[in-house]
Design a protein around this motif. Structure first.
Motif, PDB file in Angstrom:
ATOM      1  N   GLY A  35      -9.291   1.626  -9.069  1.00 12.92           N
ATOM      2  CA  GLY A  35      -9.218   2.736  -8.125  1.00 12.92           C
ATOM      3  C   GLY A  35      -8.462   2.376  -6.864  1.00 12.92           C
ATOM      4  O   GLY A  35      -7.915   3.221  -6.194  1.00 12.92           O
ATOM      5  N   ASP A  36      -8.434   1.124  -6.530  1.00 13.03           N
ATOM      6  CA  ASP A  36      -7.629   0.724  -5.376  1.00 13.03           C
ATOM      7  C   ASP A  36      -6.902  -0.546  -5.769  1.00 13.03           C
ATOM      8  O   ASP A  36      -7.420  -1.353  -6.544  1.00 13.03           O
ATOM      9  CB  ASP A  36      -8.520   0.474  -4.151  1.00 13.03           C
ATOM     10  CG  ASP A  36      -9.410  -0.714  -4.367  1.00 13.03           C
ATOM     11  OD1 ASP A  36      -8.948  -1.844  -4.134  1.00 13.03           O
ATOM     12  OD2 ASP A  36     -10.560  -0.537  -4.815  1.00 13.03           O
ATOM     13  N   ASN A  37      -5.718  -0.691  -5.251  1.00 12.80           N
ATOM     14  CA  ASN A  37      -4.916  -1.833  -5.683  1.00 12.80           C
ATOM     15  C   ASN A  37      -5.227  -3.112  -4.912  1.00 12.80           C
ATOM     16  O   ASN A  37      -4.661  -4.156  -5.215  1.00 12.80           O
ATOM     17  CB  ASN A  37      -3.428  -1.491  -5.572  1.00 12.80           C
ATOM     18  CG  ASN A  37      -2.950  -0.713  -6.785  1.00 12.80           C
ATOM     19  OD1 ASN A  37      -3.741  -0.398  -7.672  1.00 12.80           O
ATOM     20  ND2 ASN A  37      -1.670  -0.414  -6.830  1.00 12.80           N
ATOM     21  N   ASP A  38      -6.115  -3.031  -3.913  1.00 14.32           N
ATOM     22  CA  ASP A  38      -6.487  -4.262  -3.214  1.00 14.32           C
ATOM     23  C   ASP A  38      -7.223  -5.196  -4.171  1.00 14.32           C
ATOM     24  O   ASP A  38      -6.850  -6.357  -4.353  1.00 14.32           O
ATOM     25  CB  ASP A  38      -7.386  -3.950  -2.009  1.00 14.32           C
ATOM     26  CG  ASP A  38      -6.654  -3.153  -0.946  1.00 14.32           C
ATOM     27  OD1 ASP A  38      -5.462  -3.435  -0.727  1.00 14.32           O
ATOM     28  OD2 ASP A  38      -7.264  -2.259  -0.341  1.00 14.32           O
ATOM     29  N   SER A  87       2.075  -2.955  -6.486  1.00 18.70           N
ATOM     30  CA  SER A  87       2.462  -1.812  -5.659  1.00 18.70           C
ATOM     31  C   SER A  87       1.729  -0.538  -6.023  1.00 18.70           C
ATOM     32  O   SER A  87       1.628  -0.157  -7.184  1.00 18.70           O
ATOM     33  CB  SER A  87       3.962  -1.563  -5.762  1.00 18.70           C
ATOM     34  OG  SER A  87       4.321  -0.487  -4.908  1.00 18.70           O
ATOM     35  N   SER A  88       1.213   0.118  -5.003  1.00 15.02           N
ATOM     36  CA  SER A  88       0.657   1.462  -5.141  1.00 15.02           C
ATOM     37  C   SER A  88       1.797   2.429  -4.881  1.00 15.02           C
ATOM     38  O   SER A  88       2.906   2.018  -4.566  1.00 15.02           O
ATOM     39  CB  SER A  88      -0.424   1.696  -4.093  1.00 15.02           C
ATOM     40  OG  SER A  88      -1.374   0.680  -4.132  1.00 15.02           O
ATOM     41  N   GLY A  89       1.483   3.703  -4.959  1.00 21.51           N
ATOM     42  CA  GLY A  89       2.482   4.704  -4.603  1.00 21.51           C
ATOM     43  C   GLY A  89       2.780   5.677  -5.726  1.00 21.51           C
ATOM     44  O   GLY A  89       3.382   6.727  -5.500  1.00 21.51           O
ATOM     45  N   ALA A  90       2.342   5.338  -6.965  1.00 23.67           N
ATOM     46  CA  ALA A  90       2.651   6.216  -8.093  1.00 23.67           C
ATOM     47  C   ALA A  90       2.012   7.591  -7.906  1.00 23.67           C
ATOM     48  O   ALA A  90       2.663   8.623  -8.102  1.00 23.67           O
ATOM     49  CB  ALA A  90       2.165   5.575  -9.389  1.00 23.67           C
ATOM     50  N   ILE A  91       0.749   7.595  -7.498  1.00 22.94           N
ATOM     51  CA  ILE A  91       0.060   8.886  -7.361  1.00 22.94           C
ATOM     52  C   ILE A  91       0.677   9.690  -6.216  1.00 22.94           C
ATOM     53  O   ILE A  91       0.925  10.895  -6.337  1.00 22.94           O
ATOM     54  CB  ILE A  91      -1.461   8.679  -7.154  1.00 22.94           C
ATOM     55  CG1 ILE A  91      -2.064   8.064  -8.434  1.00 22.94           C
ATOM     56  CG2 ILE A  91      -2.149   9.988  -6.793  1.00 22.94           C
ATOM     57  CD1 ILE A  91      -3.545   7.755  -8.362  1.00 22.94           C
ATOM     58  N   ALA A  92       0.972   8.999  -5.111  1.00 22.95           N
ATOM     59  CA  ALA A  92       1.541   9.700  -3.960  1.00 22.95           C
ATOM     60  C   ALA A  92       2.898  10.318  -4.311  1.00 22.95           C
ATOM     61  O   ALA A  92       3.170  11.478  -3.991  1.00 22.95           O
ATOM     62  CB  ALA A  92       1.672   8.735  -2.783  1.00 22.95           C
ATOM     63  N   ILE A  93       3.752   9.574  -5.001  1.00 18.75           N
ATOM     64  CA  ILE A  93       5.069  10.116  -5.363  1.00 18.75           C
ATOM     65  C   ILE A  93       4.910  11.223  -6.409  1.00 18.75           C
ATOM     66  O   ILE A  93       5.451  12.315  -6.277  1.00 18.75           O
ATOM     67  CB  ILE A  93       5.992   9.009  -5.939  1.00 18.75           C
ATOM     68  CG1 ILE A  93       6.258   7.931  -4.899  1.00 18.75           C
ATOM     69  CG2 ILE A  93       7.318   9.600  -6.428  1.00 18.75           C
ATOM     70  CD1 ILE A  93       6.975   6.701  -5.444  1.00 18.75           C
ATOM     71  N   GLY A 142      -3.314   6.092   0.861  1.00 18.19           N
ATOM     72  CA  GLY A 142      -3.797   5.095  -0.101  1.00 18.19           C
ATOM     73  C   GLY A 142      -5.282   5.304  -0.335  1.00 18.19           C
ATOM     74  O   GLY A 142      -5.917   6.129   0.308  1.00 18.19           O
ATOM     75  N   SER A 143      -5.836   4.536  -1.287  1.00 19.38           N
ATOM     76  CA  SER A 143      -7.256   4.736  -1.521  1.00 19.38           C
ATOM     77  C   SER A 143      -8.095   3.571  -1.020  1.00 19.38           C
ATOM     78  O   SER A 143      -9.301   3.668  -0.946  1.00 19.38           O
ATOM     79  CB  SER A 143      -7.492   4.957  -3.010  1.00 19.38           C
ATOM     80  OG  SER A 143      -6.903   3.906  -3.723  1.00 19.38           O
ATOM     81  N   GLY A 144      -7.482   2.465  -0.664  1.00 22.62           N
ATOM     82  CA  GLY A 144      -8.261   1.322  -0.198  1.00 22.62           C
ATOM     83  C   GLY A 144      -8.498   1.409   1.304  1.00 22.62           C
ATOM     84  O   GLY A 144      -7.769   2.058   2.022  1.00 22.62           O
ATOM     85  N   GLY A 188       0.825  -1.212   0.000  1.00 19.86           N
ATOM     86  CA  GLY A 188       0.000   0.000   0.000  1.00 19.86           C
ATOM     87  C   GLY A 188       0.858   1.260   0.000  1.00 19.86           C
ATOM     88  O   GLY A 188       1.995   1.265   0.476  1.00 19.86           O
ATOM     89  N   SER A 189       0.279   2.348  -0.530  1.00 18.40           N
ATOM     90  CA  SER A 189       1.008   3.621  -0.633  1.00 18.40           C
ATOM     91  C   SER A 189       1.525   4.113   0.709  1.00 18.40           C
ATOM     92  O   SER A 189       2.635   4.636   0.801  1.00 18.40           O
ATOM     93  CB  SER A 189       0.085   4.719  -1.168  1.00 18.40           C
ATOM     94  OG  SER A 189      -0.379   4.423  -2.428  1.00 18.40           O
ATOM     95  N   SER A 190       0.718   3.947   1.762  1.00 15.62           N
ATOM     96  CA  SER A 190       1.098   4.554   3.039  1.00 15.62           C
ATOM     97  C   SER A 190       2.373   3.933   3.613  1.00 15.62           C
ATOM     98  O   SER A 190       3.030   4.532   4.454  1.00 15.62           O
ATOM     99  CB  SER A 190      -0.057   4.435   4.041  1.00 15.62           C
ATOM    100  OG  SER A 190      -0.331   3.085   4.267  1.00 15.62           O
TER     101      SER A 190
HETATM  102  N1  GLU Z   1      -2.594   3.177  -8.802  1.00 18.39           N
HETATM  103  C1  GLU Z   1      -2.516   3.964  -7.616  1.00 18.39           C
HETATM  104  C2  GLU Z   1      -1.074   4.433  -7.366  1.00 18.39           C
HETATM  105  O1  GLU Z   1      -0.161   3.802  -7.707  1.00 18.39           O
HETATM  106  C3  GLU Z   1      -2.870   3.174  -6.393  1.00 18.39           C
HETATM  107  C4  GLU Z   1      -4.276   3.032  -6.012  1.00 18.39           C
HETATM  108  C5  GLU Z   1      -4.303   2.607  -4.541  1.00 18.39           C
HETATM  109  O2  GLU Z   1      -4.027   3.466  -3.705  1.00 18.39           O
HETATM  110  O3  GLU Z   1      -4.526   1.458  -4.227  1.00 18.39           O
HETATM  111  O4  GLU Z   1      -0.826   5.434  -6.784  1.00 18.39           O
END
Ligand code: GLU
Length: 375
Positions: free
Chosen positions: A152-155, A54-60, A215-217, A17-19
Motif C-alpha cells: 500500500g505504500d512504497n516506503d 518509484s511511486s507515481g503510477a496511481i497518480a499518473i 502519496g500514501s505513505g 515518492g509520488s508527490s
Molecule cells: N504503487 C503506488 C503507485 O505507484 C504507490 C504507493 C505509494 O504511494 O507509496 O502509485
C-alpha cells in the motif's frame, strides 16, 4: 549535523515518492526527474549500484483515466496504476537512456519478499540486473495486490527491497527533510533529529500518521521502512526530494535524518539464518566443496554427495562435511528431489539432468552461514 558520506555505501536503494514526481493535475515533473537521473548516473559512474523504488503510477494513471482518487474504489486505483505504470517506467527509461543507462521494470507484491522461494527468484533477477549495470525501477504490483495483502505504500516496499538485495543504504526521498519530534507542518516546536541509532516505540508513536495528499505513505511508514532496513544492516536516510538534484544535495550534506544500520547486510543475513529454527534437511558435501565454502564461495551441485530429508526451494538445510561434521546452514536453491538428481553434477550439465534450466548453485554464498570450525 550527522556526518553523511554517500561514498561509504556501495549498493543504494532510492525511493521516490509520488508527490515529487507528479503534480496535482497528474502531470509528471520531467525536469525534476532529469536531475534525479543525472545524480543516479553520476553515482553509478562512481561504482555505486543503484536501484529505484518509484511511486507515481496511481497518480499518473488517475489523471489519464479521469479517476478521482479520493472517491475511487480499489479496482479503480488498480486500473489507474496499470495505466500509469507504463508512462512512469517509460519516463525513467528515457531520462536514464540519455546517460546510456538501461532501465528494467520490476513489480513486486509482499509475497515476493516474504515468501522465501519467491524471494530467491526476485533476488536472483535483481542481482543479475545489477551485475549488468541495469537500473531496476521497482513498484508494487498493484494489479494483484489487493487490500489485505498489499504494502500500500512504497516506503515499506523499499525497506523490503533493501533487505532483499542486501543494500548498504536506503534513501527515502519525499517532501520532508527528515524525522521530527512532531509534525513540522502543524507544530512550530517540532525539532529535526539528524541521527538515530535505535528506533524506539516512542519514535514510532511520534511518527504518527502524517500523510501527504498525493502519496500514501507518511512518517510512520518511513520509520517502519527504516526499522526493516536497519535490522537488515542497511542505513536509512530520510531526505527532501523537493529540490532538483536531490542526491547531489545529500552528498553535499543537505539536511536529512540518518537511521544507522545495525551491523552490515552480510552479518544481519547470517544472524537471521543462524536463528532459523526450522531446518528441513541435510546436504552432505565433499572435501573440495568444504574448502570452497571456507574460501567464501557458493555451494555448487558438483560438491554434493548426499541429500537427506524433505525440503523445498527456499528452505533452510544443514551443510555437513565429509567427516560428518556440521559446517553450517543455508537456503537451498533446490528441493530435495532436484538436489538428489543433481548430486555431483557439473554446473553446465544441470539442464540436461533436470530437464529445465536451473540455478547454477545449490546454496548461494550470501545465503550461507558457516559455523565456527570448533563446533
Ligand atoms: N504503487 C503506488 C503507485 O505507484 C504507490 C504507493 C505509494 O504511494 O507509496 O502509485
Amino acid at each position: 549535523m550527522a556526518d553523511l558520506a554517500l561514498s561509504d555505501y556501495r549498493r543504494l536503494v532510492v525511493k521516490v515518492g509520488s508527490s515529487l514526481l507528479v503534480d496535482d493535475a497528474g502531470r509528471l515533473n520531467r525536469q525534476w526527474l532529469e536531475t534525479l537521473a543525472d545524480d543516479i548516473a553520476h553515482l553509478q559512474a562512481h561504482k555505486h549500484e543503484m536501484l529505484i523504488v518509484s511511486s507515481g503510477a496511481i497518480a499518473i494513471g488517475s489523471s489519464v483515466l479521469g479517476i478521482n482518487k479520493k472517491r475511487a474504489r480499489l479496482e479503480d486505483l488498480q486500473a489507474a496504476a496499470a495505466a500509469g505504470q507504463v508512462q512512469l517506467v517509460h519516463a525513467y527509461q528515457e531520462v536514464l537512456g540519455k546517460h546510456g543507462i538501461t532501465a528494467a521494470q520490476i513489480l513486486l507484491t509482499p509475497d515476493d519478499t516474504e515468501n522465501r522461494r519467491r524471494f530467491l527468484n526476485a533476488r536472483g533477477t535483481l542481482g543479475r540486473l545489477l551485475d549488468q549495470s541495469v537500473i531496476p525501477i521497482i513498484n508494487e504490483n498493484d494489479t494483484v495486490a489487493t487490500e489485505e495483502i498489499r504494502y500500500g505504500d512504497n516506503d515499506r516496499l523499499a525497506g523490503r527491497v533493501a533487505q532483499l538485495v542486501m543494500a548498504d543504504a536506503l534513501i527515502l526521498l519525499s517532501d520532508v527533510d527528515g524525522f521530527y519530534t512532531a509534525d513540522p507542518g502543524t507544530d512550530p516546536d517540532a525539532t529535526h533529529i539528524p541521527e538515530v541509532r535505535a528506533i524506539s516505540a516512542e519514535m514510532l508513536a511520534m511518527a504518527g500518521e502524517t500523510r501527504s495528499d498525493i502519496g500514501s505513505g507518511g512518517m510512520a511508514t518511513k520509520v517502519q521502512a527504516a526499522r526493516i532496513a536497519t535490522h537488515a544492516g542497511c542505513s536509512t536516510i530520510i531526505a527532501s526530494g523537493v529540490i532538483e538534484h536531490p542526491l547531489r544535495a545529500l552528498s553535499a550534506n543537505a539536511r536529512c535524518t540518518i537511521f544507522r544500520a545495525e551491523g552490515t547486510p552480510a552479518t544481519a543475513r547470517k544472524q537471521w539464518l543462524a536463528g532459523v529454527l526450522e531446518v528441513r534437511g541435510e546436504v552432505r558435501i565433499d572435501q573440495g566443496a568444504a574448502q570452497a565454502l571456507h574460501s567464501g564461495n557458493s555451494l555448487l551441485p558438483v560438491g554434493v554427495v548426499e541429500v537427506i530429508g524433505n525440503f523445498r526451494r527456499g528452505d533452510v538445510v544443514t551443510v555437513v562435511g565429509p567427516n560428518g561434521k556440521e559446517l553450517g546452514r543455508g537456503l537451498t536453491e533446490y528441493s530435495d528431489t532436484d538436489a538428489l538428481r543433481l548430486r555431483g553434477c557439473q554446473s553446465d550439465k544441470i539442464e540436461e539432468r533436470l530437464g529445465y534450466r536451473g540455478r547454477s548453485v545449490m546454496i548461494h554464498r550470501d545465503e550461507l552461514v558457516l559455523f565456527d570450525s570448533d563446533r
